[in-house]
Design an enzyme around this catalytic site. Sequence first.
Site, mmCIF file in Angstrom:
data_model
loop_
_atom_site.group_PDB
_atom_site.id
_atom_site.type_symbol
_atom_site.label_atom_id
_atom_site.label_comp_id
_atom_site.label_asym_id
_atom_site.label_seq_id
_atom_site.Cartn_x
_atom_site.Cartn_y
_atom_site.Cartn_z
ATOM 1 N N HIS A 1 15.235 35.762 -19.673
ATOM 2 C CA HIS A 1 14.888 34.411 -19.210
ATOM 3 C C HIS A 1 15.387 33.358 -20.209
ATOM 4 C CE1 HIS A 1 11.422 35.948 -16.444
ATOM 5 N NE2 HIS A 1 12.584 36.456 -16.138
ATOM 6 N N LYS B 1 9.734 36.956 -6.726
ATOM 7 C CA LYS B 1 9.367 35.655 -6.138
ATOM 8 C C LYS B 1 10.134 35.430 -4.829
ATOM 9 C CE LYS B 1 7.499 33.527 -10.313
ATOM 10 N NZ LYS B 1 7.570 32.539 -11.395
ATOM 11 N N GLY C 1 -7.293 30.973 -10.503
ATOM 12 C CA GLY C 1 -7.805 29.707 -11.042
ATOM 13 C C GLY C 1 -8.289 29.756 -12.479
ATOM 14 N N THR C 2 -8.409 30.965 -13.050
ATOM 15 C CA THR C 2 -8.812 31.003 -14.463
ATOM 16 C C THR C 2 -7.594 31.218 -15.373
ATOM 17 O OG1 THR C 2 -9.166 33.388 -14.605
ATOM 18 C CG2 THR C 2 -11.035 32.072 -13.836
ATOM 19 N N GLY C 3 -6.407 31.228 -14.796
ATOM 20 C CA GLY C 3 -5.212 31.536 -15.579
ATOM 21 C C GLY C 3 -4.731 30.367 -16.409
ATOM 22 N N TYR C 4 -3.666 30.632 -17.163
ATOM 23 C CA TYR C 4 -3.100 29.613 -18.071
ATOM 24 C C TYR C 4 -2.710 28.360 -17.284
ATOM 25 C CZ TYR C 4 0.106 27.549 -21.458
ATOM 26 O OH TYR C 4 0.743 26.684 -22.303
ATOM 27 N N ARG D 1 8.811 34.683 -1.048
ATOM 28 C CA ARG D 1 9.346 33.579 -0.227
ATOM 29 C C ARG D 1 9.739 34.077 1.162
ATOM 30 N NH1 ARG D 1 13.280 29.298 -3.351
ATOM 31 N NH2 ARG D 1 11.848 28.742 -5.026
ATOM 32 N N GLY E 1 -3.350 28.158 -13.756
ATOM 33 C CA GLY E 1 -4.314 27.977 -12.668
ATOM 34 C C GLY E 1 -5.482 27.087 -13.035
ATOM 35 N N ARG F 1 -12.651 36.843 -8.113
ATOM 36 C CA ARG F 1 -12.427 38.264 -7.832
ATOM 37 C C ARG F 1 -13.521 39.108 -8.472
ATOM 38 N NH1 ARG F 1 -8.271 40.546 -10.350
ATOM 39 N NH2 ARG F 1 -8.173 38.947 -11.941
HETATM 40 P P1 NDP Z 1 -1.726 34.193 -16.156
HETATM 41 O O1 NDP Z 1 -1.162 35.342 -16.920
HETATM 42 O O2 NDP Z 1 -2.538 33.218 -16.899
HETATM 43 O O3 NDP Z 1 -2.560 34.814 -14.942
HETATM 44 C C1 NDP Z 1 -2.986 34.002 -13.884
HETATM 45 C C2 NDP Z 1 -4.024 34.690 -13.053
HETATM 46 O O4 NDP Z 1 -3.495 35.822 -12.388
HETATM 47 C C3 NDP Z 1 -5.217 35.278 -13.790
HETATM 48 O O5 NDP Z 1 -6.068 34.277 -14.260
HETATM 49 C C4 NDP Z 1 -5.829 36.121 -12.704
HETATM 50 O O6 NDP Z 1 -6.588 35.320 -11.803
HETATM 51 C C5 NDP Z 1 -4.606 36.552 -11.909
HETATM 52 N N1 NDP Z 1 -4.428 37.998 -12.079
HETATM 53 C C6 NDP Z 1 -4.043 38.634 -13.189
HETATM 54 N N2 NDP Z 1 -4.069 39.962 -12.957
HETATM 55 C C7 NDP Z 1 -4.466 40.135 -11.673
HETATM 56 C C8 NDP Z 1 -4.690 41.273 -10.850
HETATM 57 N N3 NDP Z 1 -4.517 42.521 -11.296
HETATM 58 N N4 NDP Z 1 -5.116 41.075 -9.590
HETATM 59 C C9 NDP Z 1 -5.297 39.829 -9.131
HETATM 60 N N5 NDP Z 1 -5.121 38.719 -9.871
HETATM 61 C C10 NDP Z 1 -4.701 38.877 -11.121
HETATM 62 O O7 NDP Z 1 -0.535 33.448 -15.367
HETATM 63 P P2 NDP Z 1 0.328 32.215 -15.847
HETATM 64 O O8 NDP Z 1 -0.465 30.973 -15.713
HETATM 65 O O9 NDP Z 1 0.977 32.545 -17.145
HETATM 66 O O10 NDP Z 1 1.495 32.230 -14.742
HETATM 67 C C11 NDP Z 1 1.370 31.552 -13.499
HETATM 68 C C12 NDP Z 1 2.763 31.311 -12.924
HETATM 69 O O11 NDP Z 1 3.513 30.459 -13.814
HETATM 70 C C13 NDP Z 1 3.610 32.558 -12.714
HETATM 71 O O12 NDP Z 1 4.324 32.449 -11.501
HETATM 72 C C14 NDP Z 1 4.580 32.544 -13.871
HETATM 73 O O13 NDP Z 1 5.813 33.180 -13.579
HETATM 74 C C15 NDP Z 1 4.769 31.046 -14.117
HETATM 75 N N6 NDP Z 1 5.078 30.737 -15.528
HETATM 76 C C16 NDP Z 1 6.157 29.950 -15.815
HETATM 77 C C17 NDP Z 1 6.462 29.648 -17.132
HETATM 78 C C18 NDP Z 1 7.599 28.735 -17.430
HETATM 79 O O14 NDP Z 1 7.878 28.476 -18.595
HETATM 80 N N7 NDP Z 1 8.250 28.209 -16.433
HETATM 81 C C19 NDP Z 1 5.670 30.149 -18.250
HETATM 82 C C20 NDP Z 1 4.524 30.901 -17.837
HETATM 83 C C21 NDP Z 1 4.255 31.197 -16.514
HETATM 84 P P3 NDP Z 1 -8.205 35.243 -11.761
HETATM 85 O O15 NDP Z 1 -8.486 33.840 -12.105
HETATM 86 O O16 NDP Z 1 -8.525 35.607 -10.355
HETATM 87 O O17 NDP Z 1 -8.726 36.240 -12.751
#
Ligand code: NDP
Length: 312
Positions: free
Chosen positions: A270, A138, A11-14, A142, A16, A35
């Site tokens: 990609h 992925k 939930g803190t991710g880009y 699935r 999420g 976490r």
């Molecule tokens: P981020 O790199 O921002 O990471 C998302 C979250 O993953 C982090 O905030 C963290 O959650 C968790 N995480 C990272 N490392 C660990 C670890 N070691 N253990 C557990 N949790 C971890 O992800 P994105 O938002 O970039 O990507 C999310 C999805 O979107 C992916 O499936 C990616 O493939 C897809 N995507 C698609 C794109 C497109 O153009 N179609 C572009 C970018 C991404 P926490 O909050 O718990 O710390």
Amino acid sequence: MAKSKVLIVGGTGYLGKRVVKASLANGHDTYILQRPEIGVDIEKVEMLISFKMQGAHLVTASFDDHRSLVDAVKRVDIVICAISGVHIRSHHILLQLKLVDAIKEAGNVKRFLPSEFGTDPARMKNAMGPGRVTFDDKMVVRKAIEEAGIPFTYVSANCFAGYFLGGLCQIGHILPSRDSVVLLGDGNQKAIYVDEDDIATYTIKAIDDPRTLNKTLYLRPPQNILSQREVVQIWEKLIGKKLKKSTLSKEEFLAPMKDLEYAEQVGLCHYYHVCYEGCLANFEIGEEGEEASKLYPEVNYTAVENYMKRYL
Ligand code: NDP
């Protein structure tokens, strides 16, 4: 009818963090996995606290502690995972197998949306290595979901606007040039660009929609299905100036592969599939899928031209 309870993992991710915001905005009882491993990452802690102040519940759980994951998922109806999956940032797609185990054991989850949000991996069986690792991992997730009999929705979000529009579809760029652009191939392959906030909005719309149960939701906002040349034209109109253009054949694009770092190689693959092969828009959605802008016409999605105004 009471709104479903949603747990967001990552939930803190880009992406999420946007899913959390969309869930709160839609009035869902919103839970976020916190976490312990984030330790003293002050920005994550600050973001989590800010979500709590907006009404979210923080649930402590670790991927290294199965019981904690089971307890976390037991509290909700829906689980959305947005764990990392871009090698230039980090890639932890297979960690979700632990989440699948927890959801299976808990037995209460009505829908699981794994971390997908990109190209449909089911259509990438012939993808180029090493980039195919993203699709292969992925698909492993699935398979585990489907073998466990967990109800699911897969969101195929196509191109995140920030990555692709920001760089005028050029790898390694996230801000548009005002001088020049390299067109990939003839620049005419169509791709699909989606504002990350819209991805979150459509995702939350889908979570308890029976029409998306056990299906792939493709995000294809009709105005945003454009070739690189069309994206460049939109930018040129906004800045009132023509860019200098050069072209790059597929052989020239792929030639530097062997000298790149692994993460960059994955990215190159990609971009190749998207920009040279047109893998996002070159198929009709079949029985196994639904299209988001048709299901949710009320969503006022951001068109490419409006999105790009942020770079002026
Ligand atoms: P981020 O790199 O921002 O990471 C998302 C979250 O993953 C982090 O905030 C963290 O959650 C968790 N995480 C990272 N490392 C660990 C670890 N070691 N253990 C557990 N949790 C971890 O992800 P994105 O938002 O970039 O990507 C999310 C999805 O979107 C992916 O499936 C990616 O493939 C897809 N995507 C698609 C794109 C497109 O153009 N179609 C572009 C970018 C991404 P926490 O909050 O718990 O710390």
